[in-house]
Each structure stands twice: as C-alpha cells, then as structure tokens.
Motif scaffolding. Structure first.
Motif, PDB file in Angstrom:
ATOM      1  N   ASP A 349       7.519  15.864  -0.685  1.00  0.00           N
ATOM      2  CA  ASP A 349       6.707  17.488  -0.713  1.00  0.00           C
ATOM      3  C   ASP A 349       7.529  17.493   0.601  1.00  0.00           C
ATOM      4  OD1 ASP A 349       5.825  18.495  -3.274  1.00  0.00           O
ATOM      5  OD2 ASP A 349       3.848  17.505  -2.980  1.00  0.00           O
ATOM      6  N   THR A 350       7.434  16.336   1.130  1.00  0.00           N
ATOM      7  CA  THR A 350       7.721  16.536   2.874  1.00  0.00           C
ATOM      8  C   THR A 350       9.574  16.605   3.401  1.00  0.00           C
ATOM      9  OG1 THR A 350       5.797  15.028   2.860  1.00  0.00           O
ATOM     10  CG2 THR A 350       6.501  15.866   4.840  1.00  0.00           C
ATOM     11  N   PRO A 351       9.620  17.644   3.541  1.00  0.00           N
ATOM     12  CA  PRO A 351      11.289  18.139   4.017  1.00  0.00           C
ATOM     13  C   PRO A 351      11.321  17.448   4.264  1.00  0.00           C
ATOM     14  CG  PRO A 351      10.172  20.397   4.740  1.00  0.00           C
ATOM     15  CD  PRO A 351       8.805  19.042   3.503  1.00  0.00           C
ATOM     16  N   GLU A 352      10.722  17.000   6.157  1.00  0.00           N
ATOM     17  CA  GLU A 352      11.503  15.987   7.083  1.00  0.00           C
ATOM     18  C   GLU A 352      11.588  14.425   7.372  1.00  0.00           C
ATOM     19  OE1 GLU A 352       8.395  18.196   6.602  1.00  0.00           O
ATOM     20  OE2 GLU A 352       8.280  19.122   8.579  1.00  0.00           O
ATOM     21  N   VAL A 353      10.928  13.904   5.195  1.00  0.00           N
ATOM     22  CA  VAL A 353      11.250  12.641   5.104  1.00  0.00           C
ATOM     23  C   VAL A 353      12.321  12.055   4.055  1.00  0.00           C
ATOM     24  CG1 VAL A 353       8.947  12.012   6.090  1.00  0.00           C
ATOM     25  CG2 VAL A 353       9.434  12.197   3.240  1.00  0.00           C
ATOM     26  N   GLU A 354      12.958  10.862   3.960  1.00  0.00           N
ATOM     27  CA  GLU A 354      13.862  10.623   2.674  1.00  0.00           C
ATOM     28  C   GLU A 354      12.911  10.328   1.581  1.00  0.00           C
ATOM     29  OE1 GLU A 354      17.103  10.808   2.599  1.00  0.00           O
ATOM     30  OE2 GLU A 354      17.587  11.277   5.022  1.00  0.00           O
ATOM     31  N   PRO A 355      13.619  10.521   0.322  1.00  0.00           N
ATOM     32  CA  PRO A 355      12.641   9.203  -0.761  1.00  0.00           C
ATOM     33  C   PRO A 355      12.990   8.208  -0.358  1.00  0.00           C
ATOM     34  CG  PRO A 355      14.766  10.603  -1.041  1.00  0.00           C
ATOM     35  CD  PRO A 355      15.115  10.958   0.254  1.00  0.00           C
ATOM     36  N   GLN A 356      12.754   7.465   0.330  1.00  0.00           N
ATOM     37  CA  GLN A 356      12.812   6.007   0.629  1.00  0.00           C
ATOM     38  C   GLN A 356      11.700   5.409   1.838  1.00  0.00           C
ATOM     39  OE1 GLN A 356      15.042   4.016  -0.617  1.00  0.00           O
ATOM     40  NE2 GLN A 356      16.888   5.777  -1.134  1.00  0.00           N
ATOM     41  N   TYR A 357      10.575   4.419   0.559  1.00  0.00           N
ATOM     42  CA  TYR A 357       9.353   4.173   1.180  1.00  0.00           C
ATOM     43  C   TYR A 357       9.558   2.766   0.570  1.00  0.00           C
ATOM     44  CZ  TYR A 357       7.674   5.974  -3.692  1.00  0.00           C
ATOM     45  OH  TYR A 357       8.117   5.714  -4.480  1.00  0.00           O
ATOM     46  N   VAL A 358       7.903   2.403   1.019  1.00  0.00           N
ATOM     47  CA  VAL A 358       7.214   0.938   0.556  1.00  0.00           C
ATOM     48  C   VAL A 358       5.523   1.585   0.768  1.00  0.00           C
ATOM     49  CG1 VAL A 358       9.008  -0.555   0.790  1.00  0.00           C
ATOM     50  CG2 VAL A 358       7.467  -0.395   2.560  1.00  0.00           C
TER      51      VAL A 358
END
Ligand code: ADP
Ligand code: ZN
Length: 433
Positions: A349-358
C-alpha cells in the motif's frame, strides 16, 4: 474455455461424475493401499457403503505426516509397472513428499493446466515461457504439460539465468509467462537493470502461483509487465499446479477442477466440515488419480468455497478463495494471528517501497516480536535517513492500525534483499533456534 462440457456442467451432472469417480477410488484404495484398508476397517467402513457425496464427512483424513511415514511408495495404489512419473514436493525440510502418476494421471494433469491456460487467454497460436523450475518440482513439468495439451508453443526456460529469460521473452515475442509471482518480479527487476521495458513487449498474460501473493502484488506485476496476471494453484500431493485457476473476474476467487479433485473446507481445530463461505482449511479428495489417490487430504492451506455462479464467465466449477496463508506459515504475535500475506498487502500500500521484504520473528523477553525489512525505492533511499525513518514510521503505523500489532519496520537499500527464482522465503522465525 478448454472443456466447455465440464467447465459449465450443471451441478447434478457434476455430482454424478464425482460420485462415480469417488466410489471407484474408494474401492481402489481399500483394495490396494494397506494404510487406507486399516483406517477404513477401524471405523467399520466398506467402500460399498458409500452412497452419497456427503458420506465423505465420516471418512478419516490423510495428513502430510502420513505421506512422510509411508515414504516413498506406501500410498501408491498401483505397482511400479503402471507408474510413469514421480514428482516431489518443493519442501526442503524433512523427508520429501513423493507423488506418483500413471500416464492417465499425467494426461489429466495436462487437461487441468490446459483449462487454466485457456482461462488466462492462451491458445494454439501463442508462446508460453515456463519459468517455473523443471525437475521434481511440479511447477515446470505441470505447466509444460498444460501447454502441450493446448497445443501452444512451449518455451521451457525453467527458472534461473534471469537475463536470458528477459532476452528470450523479447526476442521470441512470448505471449505468456508462467512462474512464481516472486520470480516474475525478479524478472521485471532484471529487465529494468538491462534497460529493457517489458510493458511494450508482446507478452500480455501470465499464470502465477505456487506461493501466496496479495492483490497488491498482482497489480504490481500487471503494471510493471503490462500484462494480466492470473492465479494458478495446486500441490504435489494431489496433482500439482492446475487444481484451480482464475478466470477474468479477478475478484480473488479461483475455479476448482472439481471433476478431478473434490474440495471441502474444515475447521482445522474441530475438524468439522464447514458450509460454503466460511474460512477454514482446504481438504481435497482425489477423483481421477490412479497412482496415488488421497482421500480427504488436509492441505493446511486457508481458504473458503463458494458455489454461486461466477459473474464473469459461464463456468459453474466451484470456486475457492485465493489462499490466505498456510497454517504452518501463520504467526501468532502477542495472541494475534498474522499471515505474511497480510503484511505484504500493507507494505505494498506504500508507494515508497519495493515489493521486496523479509519478516523476522524473534523472542523479546517473553514476548514475540516481529520486524520487517523492506526495500526503499531508489529515489526515496537517495533522500537520506530522515525521510527513510519517516516512511518506516508511517508503515509501522499503518500495520498497527490494520492488524493491531507493533511491527518494527526498517527501510533497507534497493536490491539488498535476495531475489527469488522459485518460491520466495520471506519469513525467518528465530524463536526456536
Ligand atoms: P510445498 O510448498 O509444501 O513443499 P508444493 O511445492 O507442492 O509443496 O506446493 C504446494 C503449496 O504451495 C500449496 O499447498 C500452497 O500452500 C502453495 N501454493 C500453491 N499455489 C498457490 C497459489 N496460487 N497461491 C497461494 N499458495 C499456493
Ligand atoms: Zn469465472
């Protein structure tokens, strides 16, 4: 539609096919699989007693551990002379889970994947790039068989060598990409790096599955690649991918190939069968599988079923809700049940981040603490620590507002999180290590 007769069958017709196939499989397992004979004898059940589909309710479940205990061939109902294929689950812990197939099983699997590919808009004239891993994992060979059944052109790239995935997609004018959603993003990233824009290329559709993904992830893939992203679901124990698939409705429901696998939803604690619409654990019974027909297999996948007609296509096949998570992936943080895919939705939902997470779970005193590392978009990261911290706080607040738990969020450098070529490993639980 690939098989209109089946995909639009009236309920009565479908149920009569299901009943006939189920009876046959109950006899098959009772006579050929000592595991089932023992279980059925224990409750005094004879396959001849089976009269109606709801009689299934009284039959025992098959668990993942039963497959492990009967490794490798204890649940096969046929001698090796009839078995033409062996696949195994992608699980990396414990004994692998083996699936055996006859040539008829392999061809039914092809039929199921052909229905999924057709629903995603693929026909004879198209090229599909199968970037699921080939080998024991069912993704590659499953979609490959589906493509051959449809008669389209199959490009068996398998997963990995991502630069080549991008150049072949462009040079050959590929129409559809089949891989895990996380690998689709890896391919999109690599294309970016190579200065190639995928959106204007010929590719227009894709079949993605093998791991849970949020709607936000779907939109991300669709915009970055300029395609329509379809969902395809399945598990090695029952068949592989193609057990269910999305049509063009994109409402979060998948049509189940219920003439080959019979779905139920149970309450994972009481083991009661739940009515349509209620959320619980998916349980499948094999209807056409000859080599390894499992009865009431508990998948640990969380979903719901719906019989209402699909508003978008004329398929009457029962629908299952997009997998919400696996019971084994569910995290219990301060008494709140959390699925990684919920966190994913909120991050995206947050436009400032990439869909890459742990996601990391650890013990903090007596409590469980959850923290998330998510990649900042490059132009955000360049703006310095103050902005980065401000956005991290914003994401923390958003997660707290929706799920009600505190998650420590860190924005990390672009491309610092390892990219996936198959099923992404996004949760690291350090509580028991
Ligand atoms: P495992 O991942 O257990 O080693 P498989 O490779 O057979 O075994 O994968 C099957 C599992 O993958 C399913 O039980 C489900 O949890 C997950 N899965 C497959 N397709 C999807 C999908 N479209 N959406 C969400 N989860 C999926
Ligand atoms: Zn539909």
């Amino acid at each position: 539609m690939w098989n209109k007769e089946v995909e639009t069958a009236q309920l009565e017709q479908m149920q009569s096919w299901q009943l006939a196939r189920l009876r046959e499989n109950l006899h098959r397992v009772y006579e050929n699989v000592p595991f089932y004979k023992k279980k059925f004898d224990h409750i005094g059940f004879k396959p001849g007693d089976f009269k109606k589909l709801s009689d299934l309710n009284g039959l025992p479940f098959t668990l993942k551990n039963d497959l492990r205990d009967n490794y490798p061939f204890g649940l096969s109902a046929l001698p090796m002379s009839e078995i033409t294929r062996i696949q195994a689950s992608s699980g990396t812990t414990g004994r692998p889970i083996i699936g055996t197939y006859t040539s008829s099983d392999v061809s039914n699997w092809g039929e199921c994947c052909a229905r999924a590919l057709t629903a995603s808009g693929i026909g004879k004239n198209d090229i599909i790039q199968v970037s699921y891993g080939y080998g024991l994992f069912t993704g590659g060979l499953g979609l490959h068989g589906g493509g051959e059944t449809v008669g389209c052109t199959v490009l068996p790239t398998s997963s990995g060598i991502t630069e080549r995935q991008v150049t072949m997609m462009r040079d050959l004018g590929v129409d559809s990409l089949c891989c895990t959603p996380s690998y689709a993003l890896t391919i999109a990233d690599k294309a970016n790096e190579m200065g190639i824009d995928i959106a204007p290329l010929k590719i227009r559709t894709g079949c993605f599955g093998a791991e849970p993904w949020s709607d936000e992830m779907r939109r991300e893939i669709e915009t970055r690649m300029g395609i329509t992203a379809h969902n395809i679901y399945g598990l090695t124990e029952m068949m592989g991918p193609g057990m269910s698939f999305t049509c063009n409705s994109h409402d979060g429901w998948l049509h189940v190939n219920e003439d080959h696998i019979y779905p139920e939803i149970i309450d994972p604690v009481t083991e009661e069968t739940l009515p349509y619409g209620e959320i619980g654990e998916l349980v499948f019974t094999a209807l056409s599988r000859q080599a390894m027909p499992l009865i009431r297999y508990r998948t640990r996948d969380i979903s719901a079923l719906d019989r209402k007609p699909c508003p978008h296509c004329r398929r009457t096949l029962i629908k299952m809700k997009k997998i919400m998570g696996r019971t084994d992936d569910m995290l219990i943080i301060s008494g709140v049940n959390v699925f990684p895919s919920q966190i994913e939705s909120l991050l995206l939902d947050t436009p400032e981040v990439e869909p890459q997470y742990v996601i990391v779970v650890r013990k903090k005193g007596h409590l469980d603490a959850l923290s998330v590392d998510v990649e900042a978009k490059a132009h955000i990261y360049e703006q310095g620590q103050d902005i980065i911290r401000e956005i991290a706080k914003k994401v923390e607040k958003h997660i707290h507002g929706v799920i009600g738990i505190h998650v420590a969020v860190r924005l990390v450098a672009p491309r610092s999180i390892q990219r996936s070529e198959g099923k992404a490993k996004r949760v690291f639980d350090t509580r028991n290590t």
